[in-house]
Design a protein around this motif. Structure first.
Motif, PDB file in Angstrom:
ATOM      1  N   UNK A 142       0.822  -1.197   0.000  1.00 59.63           N
ATOM      2  CA  UNK A 142       0.000   0.000   0.000  1.00 59.63           C
ATOM      3  C   UNK A 142       0.864   1.258   0.000  1.00 59.63           C
ATOM      4  N   UNK A 143       0.381   2.301  -0.655  1.00 59.78           N
ATOM      5  CA  UNK A 143       1.098   3.569  -0.672  1.00 59.78           C
ATOM      6  C   UNK A 143       1.161   4.172   0.733  1.00 59.78           C
ATOM      7  N   UNK A 144       0.066   4.038   1.443  1.00 62.05           N
ATOM      8  CA  UNK A 144      -0.004   4.534   2.807  1.00 62.05           C
ATOM      9  C   UNK A 144      -0.981   3.678   3.593  1.00 62.05           C
ATOM     10  N   UNK A 145      -0.671   3.465   4.863  1.00 64.78           N
ATOM     11  CA  UNK A 145      -1.561   2.763   5.770  1.00 64.78           C
ATOM     12  C   UNK A 145      -1.748   3.632   7.004  1.00 64.78           C
ATOM     13  N   UNK A 146      -2.915   3.516   7.611  1.00 69.59           N
ATOM     14  CA  UNK A 146      -3.141   4.371   8.763  1.00 69.59           C
ATOM     15  C   UNK A 146      -4.330   3.956   9.597  1.00 69.59           C
ATOM     16  N   UNK A 147      -4.656   4.851  10.526  1.00 66.36           N
ATOM     17  CA  UNK A 147      -5.736   4.581  11.468  1.00 66.36           C
ATOM     18  C   UNK A 147      -6.657   5.798  11.577  1.00 66.36           C
ATOM     19  N   UNK A 148      -7.938   5.504  11.680  1.00 62.58           N
ATOM     20  CA  UNK A 148      -8.961   6.490  11.965  1.00 62.58           C
ATOM     21  C   UNK A 148      -9.771   5.959  13.143  1.00 62.58           C
ATOM     22  N   UNK A 149     -10.574   6.820  13.711  1.00 63.55           N
ATOM     23  CA  UNK A 149     -11.481   6.367  14.758  1.00 63.55           C
ATOM     24  C   UNK A 149     -12.793   7.123  14.672  1.00 63.55           C
ATOM     25  N   UNK A 150     -13.820   6.497  15.227  1.00 64.31           N
ATOM     26  CA  UNK A 150     -15.139   7.129  15.250  1.00 64.31           C
ATOM     27  C   UNK A 150     -15.802   6.837  16.579  1.00 64.31           C
ATOM     28  N   UNK A 151     -16.097   7.894  17.298  1.00 63.81           N
ATOM     29  CA  UNK A 151     -16.804   7.782  18.571  1.00 63.81           C
ATOM     30  C   UNK A 151     -18.300   7.926  18.317  1.00 63.81           C
ATOM     31  N   UNK A 177       0.161  -2.901   9.849  1.00 63.04           N
ATOM     32  CA  UNK A 177       0.368  -1.605  10.490  1.00 63.04           C
ATOM     33  C   UNK A 177      -0.126  -1.704  11.933  1.00 63.04           C
ATOM     34  N   UNK A 178       0.605  -1.059  12.821  1.00 65.17           N
ATOM     35  CA  UNK A 178       0.254  -1.097  14.237  1.00 65.17           C
ATOM     36  C   UNK A 178       0.124   0.317  14.785  1.00 65.17           C
ATOM     37  N   UNK A 179      -0.610   0.417  15.861  1.00 61.07           N
ATOM     38  CA  UNK A 179      -0.773   1.697  16.542  1.00 61.07           C
ATOM     39  C   UNK A 179      -0.573   1.465  18.032  1.00 61.07           C
ATOM     40  N   UNK A 180       0.505   1.995  18.554  1.00 63.44           N
ATOM     41  CA  UNK A 180       0.776   1.926  19.985  1.00 63.44           C
ATOM     42  C   UNK A 180       0.141   3.144  20.643  1.00 63.44           C
ATOM     43  N   UNK A 181      -0.772   2.898  21.573  1.00 62.28           N
ATOM     44  CA  UNK A 181      -1.487   3.990  22.216  1.00 62.28           C
ATOM     45  C   UNK A 181      -1.148   3.998  23.702  1.00 62.28           C
ATOM     46  N   UNK A 182      -0.583   5.086  24.152  1.00 56.45           N
ATOM     47  CA  UNK A 182      -0.208   5.240  25.552  1.00 56.45           C
ATOM     48  C   UNK A 182      -1.035   6.340  26.206  1.00 56.45           C
ATOM     49  N   UNK A 183      -1.051   6.313  27.524  1.00 57.28           N
ATOM     50  CA  UNK A 183      -1.754   7.357  28.294  1.00 57.28           C
ATOM     51  C   UNK A 183      -3.176   7.550  27.783  1.00 57.28           C
ATOM     52  N   UNK A 184      -3.881   6.472  27.652  1.00 54.10           N
ATOM     53  CA  UNK A 184      -5.229   6.547  27.095  1.00 54.10           C
ATOM     54  C   UNK A 184      -6.166   7.327  28.000  1.00 54.10           C
ATOM     55  N   UNK A 185      -7.080   8.024  27.356  1.00 55.10           N
ATOM     56  CA  UNK A 185      -8.061   8.840  28.050  1.00 55.10           C
ATOM     57  C   UNK A 185      -9.461   8.327  27.723  1.00 55.10           C
ATOM     58  N   UNK A 186     -10.419   8.713  28.543  1.00 53.75           N
ATOM     59  CA  UNK A 186     -11.800   8.294  28.300  1.00 53.75           C
ATOM     60  C   UNK A 186     -12.271   8.754  26.927  1.00 53.75           C
ATOM     61  N   UNK A 187     -11.798   9.926  26.498  1.00 60.11           N
ATOM     62  CA  UNK A 187     -12.225  10.459  25.202  1.00 60.11           C
ATOM     63  C   UNK A 187     -11.600   9.727  24.015  1.00 60.11           C
ATOM     64  N   UNK A 188     -10.708   8.778  24.289  1.00 61.21           N
ATOM     65  CA  UNK A 188     -10.171   7.933  23.220  1.00 61.21           C
ATOM     66  C   UNK A 188     -11.101   6.776  22.901  1.00 61.21           C
ATOM     67  N   UNK A 189     -12.151   6.631  23.677  1.00 66.25           N
ATOM     68  CA  UNK A 189     -13.120   5.562  23.427  1.00 66.25           C
ATOM     69  C   UNK A 189     -13.754   5.742  22.058  1.00 66.25           C
ATOM     70  N   UNK A 190     -13.655   4.695  21.236  1.00 63.21           N
ATOM     71  CA  UNK A 190     -14.151   4.778  19.861  1.00 63.21           C
ATOM     72  C   UNK A 190     -13.941   3.436  19.183  1.00 63.21           C
ATOM     73  N   UNK A 191     -14.488   3.340  17.992  1.00 65.48           N
ATOM     74  CA  UNK A 191     -14.130   2.230  17.109  1.00 65.48           C
ATOM     75  C   UNK A 191     -12.956   2.701  16.266  1.00 65.48           C
ATOM     76  N   UNK A 192     -11.907   1.923  16.238  1.00 67.89           N
ATOM     77  CA  UNK A 192     -10.698   2.272  15.504  1.00 67.89           C
ATOM     78  C   UNK A 192     -10.651   1.469  14.202  1.00 67.89           C
ATOM     79  N   UNK A 193     -10.453   2.195  13.107  1.00 65.94           N
ATOM     80  CA  UNK A 193     -10.465   1.585  11.789  1.00 65.94           C
ATOM     81  C   UNK A 193      -9.088   1.668  11.135  1.00 65.94           C
ATOM     82  N   UNK A 194      -8.719   0.566  10.535  1.00 57.71           N
ATOM     83  CA  UNK A 194      -7.505   0.529   9.717  1.00 57.71           C
ATOM     84  C   UNK A 194      -7.858   1.036   8.320  1.00 57.71           C
ATOM     85  N   UNK A 195      -6.933   1.766   7.741  1.00 63.06           N
ATOM     86  CA  UNK A 195      -7.153   2.375   6.428  1.00 63.06           C
ATOM     87  C   UNK A 195      -5.916   2.157   5.571  1.00 63.06           C
TER      88      UNK A 195
END
Length: 115
Positions: free
Chosen positions: A31-40, A78-96
């Motif tokens: 892929x040219x680019x891979x990434x992450x999105x989220x939707x709360x 592709x991976x996403x390391x998430x540290x110091x998570x907050x309540x507002x990080x609650x969401x569905x996370x999508x790979x793109x």
């Protein structure tokens, strides 16, 4: 048929960490680019991070230096390391992923952060 499958979503406490992964199948190219999105709930899907084949990375404002994206181009993961998570990080996370201007999406993985 190209498929993106996310894994790693979970319920954690605020301040904890999670690592999300996404694996692509059904392809014989990088892929040219891979990434992450989220939707709360009740919100629009927002950009979190992207990484290009050459390793260049880009992060959305929501990351605030807490998340790190990495990629294995040959394996198209592709991976996403998430540290110091907050309540507002609650969401569905999508790979793109994008290849020659065609965009692919995974089904999403739920991340819930309790305060």
């Amino acid at each position: 048929q190209v498929q993106l499958v996310e894994s790693g979503g979970d319920t954690v406490q605020a301040g904890e960490s999670l690592r999300l992964s996404c694996a692509a199948s059904g392809i014989n190219f990088s892929f040219d680019v891979m990434g992450w999105y989220r939707q709360a709930p009740g919100k629009q899907r927002e950009f979190i991070a992207g990484i290009y084949t050459n390793g260049f990375t880009k992060y959305g404002d929501v990351v605030e230096g807490r998340f790190t994206i990495s990629r294995h181009s040959v394996k198209n993961t592709v991976s996403l390391q998430m540290n110091s998570l907050k309540a507002e990080d609650t969401a569905i996370y999508y790979c793109n992923a994008i290849f020659r201007q065609r965009t692919y999406w995974g089904q999403g993985t739920q991340v819930t952060v309790s305060s």
